[in-house]
Design a protein around this motif. Sequence first.
Motif, mmCIF file in Angstrom:
data_model
loop_
_atom_site.group_PDB
_atom_site.id
_atom_site.type_symbol
_atom_site.label_atom_id
_atom_site.label_comp_id
_atom_site.label_asym_id
_atom_site.label_seq_id
_atom_site.Cartn_x
_atom_site.Cartn_y
_atom_site.Cartn_z
ATOM 1 N N ALA A 130 0.833 -1.206 0.000
ATOM 2 C CA ALA A 130 0.000 0.000 0.000
ATOM 3 C C ALA A 130 0.870 1.258 0.000
ATOM 4 C CB ALA A 130 -0.923 -0.004 1.214
ATOM 5 N N THR A 131 1.908 1.259 0.835
ATOM 6 C CA THR A 131 2.808 2.417 0.891
ATOM 7 C C THR A 131 3.554 2.593 -0.420
ATOM 8 O OG1 THR A 131 3.103 2.156 3.282
ATOM 9 C CG2 THR A 131 4.763 3.448 2.113
ATOM 10 N N ALA A 153 3.482 5.780 -2.835
ATOM 11 C CA ALA A 153 4.753 6.433 -3.145
ATOM 12 C C ALA A 153 4.947 6.565 -4.647
ATOM 13 C CB ALA A 153 5.908 5.650 -2.524
ATOM 14 N N LEU A 154 4.505 5.568 -5.401
ATOM 15 C CA LEU A 154 4.613 5.635 -6.856
ATOM 16 C C LEU A 154 3.809 6.811 -7.411
ATOM 17 C CD1 LEU A 154 4.396 1.866 -7.810
ATOM 18 C CD2 LEU A 154 6.208 3.424 -8.546
ATOM 19 N N ILE A 155 2.579 6.956 -6.937
ATOM 20 C CA ILE A 155 1.724 8.035 -7.443
ATOM 21 C C ILE A 155 2.295 9.398 -7.092
ATOM 22 C CG2 ILE A 155 -0.566 9.080 -7.285
ATOM 23 C CD1 ILE A 155 -1.651 6.231 -6.734
ATOM 24 N N PHE A 156 2.648 9.583 -5.816
ATOM 25 C CA PHE A 156 3.174 10.884 -5.399
ATOM 26 C C PHE A 156 4.566 11.137 -5.979
ATOM 27 C CE2 PHE A 156 0.304 9.948 -1.672
ATOM 28 C CZ PHE A 156 -0.674 10.835 -2.076
ATOM 29 N N GLY A 157 5.380 10.085 -6.056
ATOM 30 C CA GLY A 157 6.727 10.244 -6.596
ATOM 31 C C GLY A 157 6.726 10.673 -8.048
ATOM 32 N N HIS A 158 5.890 10.049 -8.849
ATOM 33 C CA HIS A 158 5.827 10.414 -10.266
ATOM 34 C C HIS A 158 5.227 11.810 -10.451
ATOM 35 C CE1 HIS A 158 7.140 6.909 -12.641
ATOM 36 N NE2 HIS A 158 6.781 6.205 -11.586
ATOM 37 N N CYS A 168 -1.711 20.385 -3.949
ATOM 38 C CA CYS A 168 -2.780 19.413 -3.687
ATOM 39 C C CYS A 168 -2.198 18.015 -3.491
ATOM 40 C CB CYS A 168 -3.793 19.411 -4.828
ATOM 41 S SG CYS A 168 -4.752 20.935 -4.973
ATOM 42 N N LEU A 169 -1.172 17.681 -4.278
ATOM 43 C CA LEU A 169 -0.509 16.394 -4.106
ATOM 44 C C LEU A 169 0.152 16.296 -2.735
ATOM 45 C CD1 LEU A 169 1.192 15.763 -7.581
ATOM 46 C CD2 LEU A 169 -0.640 14.431 -6.527
ATOM 47 N N CYS A 176 -2.319 10.675 3.329
ATOM 48 C CA CYS A 176 -2.210 9.238 3.062
ATOM 49 C C CYS A 176 -1.056 8.571 3.811
ATOM 50 C CB CYS A 176 -2.027 9.003 1.559
ATOM 51 S SG CYS A 176 -3.479 9.401 0.560
ATOM 52 N N LEU A 177 0.078 9.252 3.915
ATOM 53 C CA LEU A 177 1.265 8.624 4.494
ATOM 54 C C LEU A 177 1.738 9.278 5.785
ATOM 55 C CD1 LEU A 177 3.376 7.843 1.288
ATOM 56 C CD2 LEU A 177 2.069 6.261 2.693
ATOM 57 N N GLY A 178 1.124 10.389 6.165
ATOM 58 C CA GLY A 178 1.533 11.064 7.391
ATOM 59 C C GLY A 178 2.499 12.203 7.123
#
Length: 254
Positions: free
Chosen positions: A138-139, A143-148, A191-192, A199-201
């Motif tokens: 899940a993490t 991370a993939l979505i936010f990282g990209h 927004c991201l 989502c991750l703290g």
Amino acid sequence: MPDLKTERTLFLLAVQFLTRLPVPRDLEFSDDLLIRATKYYPLVGCLVGLIGAVTLWIAGQWLPPVVAVLLSLAATLFATGAFHEDGLADAADGLGGGMTRDRALEIMRDSRIGTYGTVTLGTALAIKVAALSAMTPATAGLALIFGHGLSRMAAVSVIATTPYARDVGAKFVAPTVTPDGYRWAQTTAFCLLIAFVLCLGFGAALAGVLACAVLAWMFRRMFVRKLGGYTGDCLGGTQQLSELGIYLGVLAWL
């Protein structure tokens, strides 16, 4: 009110430029529209990250985590045509092998990959796989979505704040972002960040963004010092290293 038809065209142009995903064949095109489409780069990055996250989730139902991560990486590479990875490799070859500015720019024009590019790209991909494999599925997906997404914002920031290094001819338009487009991209990135925190703290988000910023700043300082500005390859390298920074920062906090 924004023209929804125009905004749709701009988004699809950004998709067409940054990925190999299919878009309508009759899509309107001009240099002005392509410049205005830059504001959607972070959003397109989220789309690429989502492709990787969905692949990771599906593969993770049956396969070991490291295999699922490798397949998710393959999915993002397929979606983008390794567009940014090619930029990182070419930038590494030019910056590492070019003793002068002109020689570095000449090397970066060469489509072949050299020793510096091979080692840099291989190491970056290996660290990505290792970092994502060490996270929970899940993490890693988040991370993939936010990282990209955020790493594309880093590239847009370079475009907005750094001169272009090459001579621009009459038939070539250097990567550019309008002031309004830059503000739009910044709003998307903000927004991201909010979603990242939710989502991750706060700690993981802060660590990821700081690592992203540090790697992007170090790389920008390197190519500006050598070239006096950026090239398209430098933008690809900025995206790749910023994305890597997100993963390392999140992993370090967990």
